[in-house]
Design an enzyme around this catalytic site. Structure first.
Site, mmCIF file in Angstrom:
data_model
loop_
_atom_site.group_PDB
_atom_site.id
_atom_site.type_symbol
_atom_site.label_atom_id
_atom_site.label_comp_id
_atom_site.label_asym_id
_atom_site.label_seq_id
_atom_site.Cartn_x
_atom_site.Cartn_y
_atom_site.Cartn_z
ATOM 1 N N ASP A 68 -11.266 -8.428 7.539
ATOM 2 C CA ASP A 68 -12.619 -8.367 6.978
ATOM 3 C C ASP A 68 -13.258 -9.747 6.969
ATOM 4 O O ASP A 68 -14.455 -9.898 7.228
ATOM 5 C CB ASP A 68 -12.580 -7.801 5.555
ATOM 6 C CG ASP A 68 -12.444 -6.286 5.538
ATOM 7 O OD1 ASP A 68 -12.499 -5.674 6.613
ATOM 8 O OD2 ASP A 68 -12.265 -5.722 4.447
ATOM 9 N N ASP B 22 -2.647 -18.255 3.079
ATOM 10 C CA ASP B 22 -3.714 -19.004 2.414
ATOM 11 C C ASP B 22 -4.326 -20.031 3.360
ATOM 12 O O ASP B 22 -5.541 -20.204 3.412
ATOM 13 C CB ASP B 22 -3.212 -19.655 1.121
ATOM 14 C CG ASP B 22 -1.865 -20.334 1.271
ATOM 15 O OD1 ASP B 22 -1.220 -20.200 2.332
ATOM 16 O OD2 ASP B 22 -1.433 -20.996 0.306
ATOM 17 N N ASP C 166 -5.507 -6.672 6.014
ATOM 18 C CA ASP C 166 -6.686 -6.032 5.436
ATOM 19 C C ASP C 166 -7.713 -7.091 5.051
ATOM 20 O O ASP C 166 -8.904 -6.983 5.361
ATOM 21 C CB ASP C 166 -6.262 -5.215 4.211
ATOM 22 C CG ASP C 166 -7.376 -4.328 3.671
ATOM 23 O OD1 ASP C 166 -8.470 -4.305 4.261
ATOM 24 O OD2 ASP C 166 -7.148 -3.651 2.658
ATOM 25 N N LYS D 62 3.708 -15.276 4.187
ATOM 26 C CA LYS D 62 3.815 -16.153 3.005
ATOM 27 C C LYS D 62 5.304 -16.401 2.757
ATOM 28 O O LYS D 62 5.842 -16.186 1.657
ATOM 29 C CB LYS D 62 3.138 -15.485 1.801
ATOM 30 C CG LYS D 62 2.929 -16.410 0.600
ATOM 31 C CD LYS D 62 2.007 -17.587 0.885
ATOM 32 C CE LYS D 62 1.783 -18.410 -0.394
ATOM 33 N NZ LYS D 62 1.096 -19.688 -0.107
ATOM 34 N N TYR E 298 0.817 -1.206 0.000
ATOM 35 C CA TYR E 298 0.000 0.000 0.000
ATOM 36 C C TYR E 298 0.858 1.266 0.000
ATOM 37 O O TYR E 298 0.420 2.321 -0.458
ATOM 38 C CB TYR E 298 -0.921 0.031 1.218
ATOM 39 C CG TYR E 298 -1.961 -1.065 1.245
ATOM 40 C CD1 TYR E 298 -2.104 -1.958 0.184
ATOM 41 C CD2 TYR E 298 -2.797 -1.231 2.336
ATOM 42 C CE1 TYR E 298 -3.048 -2.959 0.209
ATOM 43 C CE2 TYR E 298 -3.748 -2.233 2.375
ATOM 44 C CZ TYR E 298 -3.871 -3.101 1.303
ATOM 45 O OH TYR E 298 -4.807 -4.101 1.327
#
Length: 352
Positions: A251, A223, A247, A191, A141
């Protein structure tokens, strides 16, 4: 924070913000906290209409003179066509930058009697009680980004993912301290099997863990974490992860719970400075109707008491009052009930 003072910047913002903030302030007032000082300021669309900017200098000055920020919400559909730097949402981004807020903390918990709100099976949903610590100032970001033309004329988009070790270490410290106040379990999500950025992340988290021998540290690839949040969310206590993964996963956790109307959040700087806000947004379609659920705002105030002022007992009192109100069937329209904003506030106050 100076001794015997608790200076709070109160920024109610737009939409339902002022309505739900009023109920949170009633709860704080009922606690009769010695030394609590509240200073209100304008942010978002309300600030733009009054001053021409979503984060005017006087509001920023209030934030800098305070020990933390209790934030409502920003967002006004009628201002969506403004230049980007003048839109209401820039207020929250500006506060994060100016106050160096880097660690977003979002709890997700299923309250007894509300298991049916989750899309998960009841026996799975009822075990959800976790908190995600998300790094908020780095990752893709904030890395170099753009669209370039390759030698053969094709367009290529790029976003650089990177973390410096000090950026990882500071959010790791926040996560370990948070885990110490919960069930002393921390899962770091990355990851590392594919990304060098994640390998550095994992290495630094492991290094930092030596300072917190009481906390049980585990690691999980993102994942798999997404799958486990659906399969067995009860296994998680505290989670720490980078900006993009956080992020997405925060959610997902919100929807595992089933309603965003009960979810608070905090974004912390170094030490105890934080910005506390509900995650549901300004909901301008129901603003002024007296039907907004203030529980997430009240729970945000509880997080403020705990993380900025160390008032664990008082935070627990507020959270228990909200939980008891829910157990007694006091619910807003977002939960399928009919209780209005003031009625919900009254119910929480009665159970403090």
């Amino acid at each position: 924070m100076t001794k015997n003072t608790m200076k709070v910047a109160v920024f109610a913002g737009d939409g339902i913000g002022p309505e739900i903030m009023a109920e949170a302030l009633r709860v704080l007032d009922a606690l009769k906290l010695e030394g609590l000082e509240l200073t209100e300021g304008l942010v978002g669309g309300a600030a733009y209409r009054a001053t021409g900017h979503p984060l005017p200098p006087e509001t920023l000055a209030i934030a800098k003179a305070s020990d933390c920020i209790l934030f409502g919400s920003v967002g006004d559909f009628s201002l969506d066509n403004l230049e980007r730097h003048l839109r209401p949402e820039q207020a929250i981004l500006g506060l994060r930058k100016e106050m160096k807020l880097f660690a977003n903390m979002r709890p997700a918990k299923v309250y007894k009697g509300l298991e049916h709100m989750s899309s998960l099976k009841q026996e799975v949903a009822e075990k959800i009680d976790l908190l995600i610590v998300r790094e908020a100032n780095g990752d893709v970001y904030f890395g170099n980004k753009g669209i370039r033309i390759l030698p053969d004329g094709r367009r290529q988009g790029f976003d650089d993912m990177s973390y410096a070790e000090d950026e990882v270490r500071r959010v790791a410290h926040t996560a370990f301290r948070t885990a110490m106040g919960r069930r002393k379990k921390l899962c770091s999500i990355d990851k590392a099997n594919v990304l060098d950025t994640s390998q550095l992340w994992r290495d630094v988290v492991i290094e930092t863990s030596k300072e917190y021998p009481e906390v049980e540290l585990s690691h999980m690839y993102v994942d798999n974490a997404a799958m486990q949040l659906v399969k067995d969310p009860g296994q998680f206590d505290t989670i720490v992860t980078g900006n993009m993964f956080g992020d997405i996963l925060s959610d997902q956790a919100s929807m595992c719970v089933g309603s965003i109307g009960l979810l608070a959040s905090a974004t912390m700087a170094e030490g105890t400075y934080g910005l506390y806000e509900p995650i549901h947004g300004s909901a301008p379609d129901i603003a002024g109707k007296g039907v907004a659920n203030p529980m997430a705002q009240i729970l945000s105030a509880a997080m403020m008491l705990r993380h900025s002022f160390g008032l664990e007992a008082e935070a627990n009192r507020v959270e228990a009052a909200v939980e008891k109100a829910l157990a007694d069937g006091i619910m807003g329209g977002d939960l399928g009930g009919k209780a209005g904003t003031r009625e919900i506030g009254d119910a929480v106050l009665a159970r403090l």
